[in-house]
Design a protein around this motif. Sequence first.
Motif, PDB file in Angstrom:
ATOM      1  N   GLU A 136       6.506   0.573   3.359  1.00 35.11           N
ATOM      2  CA  GLU A 136       5.229   0.436   3.665  1.00 35.11           C
ATOM      3  C   GLU A 136       4.724   1.874   4.033  1.00 35.11           C
ATOM      4  OE1 GLU A 136       4.548  -3.182   5.825  1.00 35.11           O
ATOM      5  OE2 GLU A 136       4.755  -4.465   4.274  1.00 35.11           O
ATOM      6  N   ARG A 147      -1.263   0.902   6.058  1.00 35.45           N
ATOM      7  CA  ARG A 147      -0.107   0.075   5.712  1.00 35.45           C
ATOM      8  C   ARG A 147      -0.478  -1.313   5.671  1.00 35.45           C
ATOM      9  NH1 ARG A 147       4.485   0.543   9.937  1.00 35.45           N
ATOM     10  NH2 ARG A 147       5.848  -0.937   8.512  1.00 35.45           N
ATOM     11  N   LYS A 151       0.164  -3.324   2.087  1.00 38.64           N
ATOM     12  CA  LYS A 151       0.544  -4.803   2.033  1.00 38.64           C
ATOM     13  C   LYS A 151      -0.398  -5.690   1.234  1.00 38.64           C
ATOM     14  CE  LYS A 151       2.594  -4.761   6.799  1.00 38.64           C
ATOM     15  NZ  LYS A 151       2.533  -5.642   7.896  1.00 38.64           N
ATOM     16  N   SER A 154       0.159  -4.730  -2.627  1.00 40.81           N
ATOM     17  CA  SER A 154       1.342  -5.330  -3.068  1.00 40.81           C
ATOM     18  C   SER A 154       1.397  -6.645  -3.266  1.00 40.81           C
ATOM     19  CB  SER A 154       2.485  -4.824  -1.940  1.00 40.81           C
ATOM     20  OG  SER A 154       3.721  -5.289  -2.099  1.00 40.81           O
ATOM     21  N   SER A 155       0.844  -7.606  -2.284  1.00 39.95           N
ATOM     22  CA  SER A 155       0.681  -8.879  -2.387  1.00 39.95           C
ATOM     23  C   SER A 155      -0.235  -9.284  -3.597  1.00 39.95           C
ATOM     24  CB  SER A 155       0.063  -9.480  -0.974  1.00 39.95           C
ATOM     25  OG  SER A 155      -0.153 -10.724  -1.386  1.00 39.95           O
TER      26      SER A 155
END
Length: 173
Positions: A136, A147, A151, A154-155
């Motif tokens: 990350e 970061r 996240k 990405s999620s």
Amino acid sequence: MRPRGATWDADTAVEQLYAAHWRQLVRLSMLLVRDVGTAEEVVQDSFVALHSRWSRLRDPEKALAYLRQIVVNRSRSALRHRSVVAKHAPLPEVTSSADEAALAHGQRDVVLEALRQLPERQREVVALRYYLDLSEADIAATLGISRGAVKSHSSRGLAALRLSLGSLMEDPS
């Protein structure tokens, strides 16, 4: 990659980075621009840009991260250029055959198409995370985002891929 305390000149640094990371960077760019020739050109231009800016690089230890950032940015530029050209290009005649449709429905094509449907930032994060296996922190540094944003992208990207691939894999046509 280099001995502690040793200094790199631009030629040596770019040569070693090229030998170690060229293929990986082309694959990254390929996932973003969806064309091998364009990806190779983007990466080659990125190495040239790194070489020309080497003397201004504050921390040569971060050259690879900087190079990845150049590749991502130049891939974005290539996509923007492509969209401008596409707006002004004449529409091609549409022809299809059953054979072409069957070939285009391969598993790899399905996954790549699902990846193409993601918003740009989600596609970049997913490619960097699951193709290059970056952390990350590395992704955040490469894309210039936090970061937390990595996240989040990405999620959301993975959720969209699950949804898209689930419906595409069930579609028999």
